[in-house]
Design an enzyme around this catalytic site. Sequence first.
Site, PDB file in Angstrom:
ATOM      1  N   ASP A 367       0.822  -1.221   0.000  1.00 56.27           N
ATOM      2  CA  ASP A 367       0.000   0.000   0.000  1.00 56.27           C
ATOM      3  C   ASP A 367       0.857   1.274   0.000  1.00 56.27           C
ATOM      4  OD1 ASP A 367      -2.102   1.688   0.280  1.00 56.27           O
ATOM      5  OD2 ASP A 367      -2.833   0.853   2.178  1.00 56.27           O
ATOM      6  N   LYS A 476      -1.207  -8.420  -5.001  1.00 57.47           N
ATOM      7  CA  LYS A 476      -1.872  -8.665  -3.715  1.00 57.47           C
ATOM      8  C   LYS A 476      -3.170  -7.872  -3.755  1.00 57.47           C
ATOM      9  CE  LYS A 476      -1.134  -7.929   1.268  1.00 57.47           C
ATOM     10  NZ  LYS A 476      -0.162  -7.386   2.233  1.00 57.47           N
ATOM     11  N   ASP A 478      -6.266  -6.635  -1.956  1.00 58.01           N
ATOM     12  CA  ASP A 478      -6.681  -6.428  -0.569  1.00 58.01           C
ATOM     13  C   ASP A 478      -8.139  -5.949  -0.502  1.00 58.01           C
ATOM     14  OD1 ASP A 478      -6.390  -6.245   2.177  1.00 58.01           O
ATOM     15  OD2 ASP A 478      -4.714  -4.829   2.123  1.00 58.01           O
ATOM     16  N   ASN A 480     -10.396  -3.975   2.735  1.00 57.39           N
ATOM     17  CA  ASN A 480     -10.204  -3.620   4.138  1.00 57.39           C
ATOM     18  C   ASN A 480     -11.391  -3.050   4.891  1.00 57.39           C
ATOM     19  OD1 ASN A 480      -7.472  -4.324   4.886  1.00 57.39           O
ATOM     20  ND2 ASN A 480      -6.883  -3.027   3.182  1.00 57.39           N
ATOM     21  N   ASP A 548      -3.187 -10.720   9.216  1.00 55.13           N
ATOM     22  CA  ASP A 548      -2.289  -9.586   9.447  1.00 55.13           C
ATOM     23  C   ASP A 548      -1.423  -9.836  10.663  1.00 55.13           C
ATOM     24  OD1 ASP A 548      -2.850  -8.006   7.338  1.00 55.13           O
ATOM     25  OD2 ASP A 548      -4.237  -6.674   8.382  1.00 55.13           O
TER      26      ASP A 548
HETATM   27  C1  DGJ Z   1      -4.154  -4.934   5.103  1.00 54.68           C
HETATM   28  C2  DGJ Z   1      -3.272  -6.074   4.693  1.00 54.68           C
HETATM   29  O1  DGJ Z   1      -3.646  -7.239   5.317  1.00 54.68           O
HETATM   30  C3  DGJ Z   1      -1.837  -5.701   4.991  1.00 54.68           C
HETATM   31  O2  DGJ Z   1      -0.990  -6.781   4.713  1.00 54.68           O
HETATM   32  C4  DGJ Z   1      -1.457  -4.502   4.184  1.00 54.68           C
HETATM   33  O3  DGJ Z   1      -1.482  -4.809   2.828  1.00 54.68           O
HETATM   34  C5  DGJ Z   1      -2.414  -3.350   4.497  1.00 54.68           C
HETATM   35  N1  DGJ Z   1      -3.782  -3.754   4.377  1.00 54.68           N
HETATM   36  C6  DGJ Z   1      -2.152  -2.187   3.598  1.00 54.68           C
HETATM   37  O4  DGJ Z   1      -3.047  -1.194   3.771  1.00 54.68           O
END
Ligand code: DGJ
Length: 728
Positions: A367, A476, A478, A480, A548
């Site tokens: 990120d 990757k 993601d 969130n 994480d």
């Molecule tokens: C959540 C991911 O699980 C992390 O490994 C990382 O990529 C962060 N987001 C980045 O914002």
Amino acid sequence: MSIHYFDTTKTFHLTARNTSYLFQVVKEGYLAHLYWGKKIKEYNHSNELRFVDRAFSGNTVARDRSFSLDTLPQEYPSFGHTDYRNPAFQVELENGSTVTDLRYVSHQITKGKPKLDGLPATYVEDIEEAETLEVVLKDRLTNLTVILIYTVFENFNAITRSVRFENNGTDNLRLLKASSANVDFRESDFDLISLPGAWGRERYVSRTALRDGIQSVGSRRGASSHQHNPFMALVSKETNENYGDVFAFNFVYSGNFLSAVEVDQFGYSRATIGINPFDFSWLLEPKEVFQTPEVVMVYSGSGLTEMSHTFHELYRTRLCRGEFRDKVRPILINNWEATYFNFNEQKIEQIAKCGKDLGMELFVLDDGWFGKRDDDTTSLGDWIVNQNKIPNGLNALAQNICDMNMEFGLWFEPEMISVNSNLYKEHPDWCIHVPNRRRSESRQQLILDFSRKDVCDEIIKRISSILKSAPITYVKWDMNRHMTEVGSASLPPERQRETAHRYMIGLYRVMEEITTKFPHILFESCSGGGGRFDPGILHYMPQTWTSDNTDAISRLKIQYGTSYVYPTISMGAHVSAVPNHQVHRNTSLEVRGHVAMSGNFGYELDVTELNQEEQEKISEQVSYYKEIRPVIQFGHFYRLLNPFAGNETAWMNVSPNKEDAVFMYVKVLAEPNEPYRKLRLKGLDPEKKYHVVELDKTYYGDELMQVGINIPAMDGDFTSIMWRFKAE
Ligand code: DGJ
């Protein structure tokens, strides 16, 4: 042949390698469930259905007081006639009623397995690998046709189920509930195993006795979630790793789900799995079709290890796809925990260079590389390189890293939009929201409305243009946050409650298009770690960032629980710095290495700041992993000691030809005056003689599995060993 139909008794017998599954068309065309369990040669109705007049169980057939749906074990129970238990589906008619009555019409048996349009699913490579049965049921009043689809994977020993609804009538219908599978067991003396958790502690193993009434696990978060995994197993009381009945269900879906079990008045238990009916409805206009996602059903007659092996083999080879499916995966170095948002081109190149010198194979830029993203408050959706941090552009950076003979990977969060972004300024209605309500932020971001075609198309365009712009070989992906204020500006009021499922269909299309367009890119999914570790996503992306939480001791439970269903190769596992950033624990590089090397291995720390000793150790770990990688990634996984039960964890991987094995043991806390521990290994060939490389000793497989091997005494907390076994 694995699907047999016996006309005289109207009985279906589905047989996989070690499994039988039976059901029958009974009176008036209702479908009754007969048996699911260990394979039997021939079924002669030893458990024939018995009909008796039960008080307060109403009768479906006039004047036949012994026939009630309330007491009949069923295949796919409807709502509203005489069954008061949890229905598998429910439909609302235009007149407001919600009663339906499904009866058998016909069936068809075919070779292979048809695709589920727009949905992730297991597949066959050869038409002979599986057989599919479609049973057509109909509600005569509405002309709603419900097709129960069963596929038997003979050699994999698994059965998949899904359901197709077709509105063949003239009125609109509204699906209020549309489960994918239902099994009515004529017993309830089971434990329920599920994998609940939270951010940073995903997929902990939970086992509880069934009780009367409904119990369930599920998600209403718009994602399969950290909190619950779409997995559930009913197991007999005595079931352990090596022994006992297991009836496991895993839903191939990444959104809201519900797995429920109801224990009824006669001690039967009804398991129902599918899209969560909470806040769901789907308008089915005449001629329209609704296909549910599929459920993978695994029976094991010899405990949990066999269950896991069945899931692992099926998922590794018939759920995951693409050119990386059968390839060993690169050892990566990711800059997230090394720099977070605070990096520049030079720092990135230094990390990549150090990683390369230590033997790593892929650098992943996490990120912060785009828009004005210097923290998590901004720029999601603006997939344009951040010139302040990377002034020479992504292509030049990636090229420099490739010139080091290192691959280059990139982080995206394609489903999200920051309020502080150009995309949001241009399209404030492109996020999931409901009119005139607050748009609740989470990590200061909103979710793009992937139920909309225009939104999906634009994101495909933006991501593709970045992927084309540089030599990128890994992504990757993601995600969130979870959904709130769920609604779509593009759907009419009567379809608002379709948003969450339409989002998943949109997401699957975006993933399908991008992964197909870029077949040479290895995709790893992530959702704040393992918040979307489910078979739906694995169909598109063959590995997932497990959590994480990178602390080795926390990871014991996380990786152990994850291994119930998901293969080792799919579990991203990295060595990170100490004190650990999530739990602030100090552990040795050794134990961090052993736990991470038990998965899909990588590093996530500032390798430019390592001292000489650490560099040497890491370089050793990297070469060690390269040697054991095929066994770890393609071997069979055995759980030996359970971290939820005590102070120790042990597991091992054994290559399919049993020539090689890797064993890992961790003791969490030192104990005073410790007893000596010896451990019996699993999965080896009893006839083969194995050299234990680290001990320079040789034993036959039978001795290692029957007598066991001594675990050395180790001083201090958080100690571990990893041993290689090589057949001579
Ligand atoms: C959540 C991911 O699980 C992390 O490994 C990382 O990529 C962060 N987001 C980045 O914002």
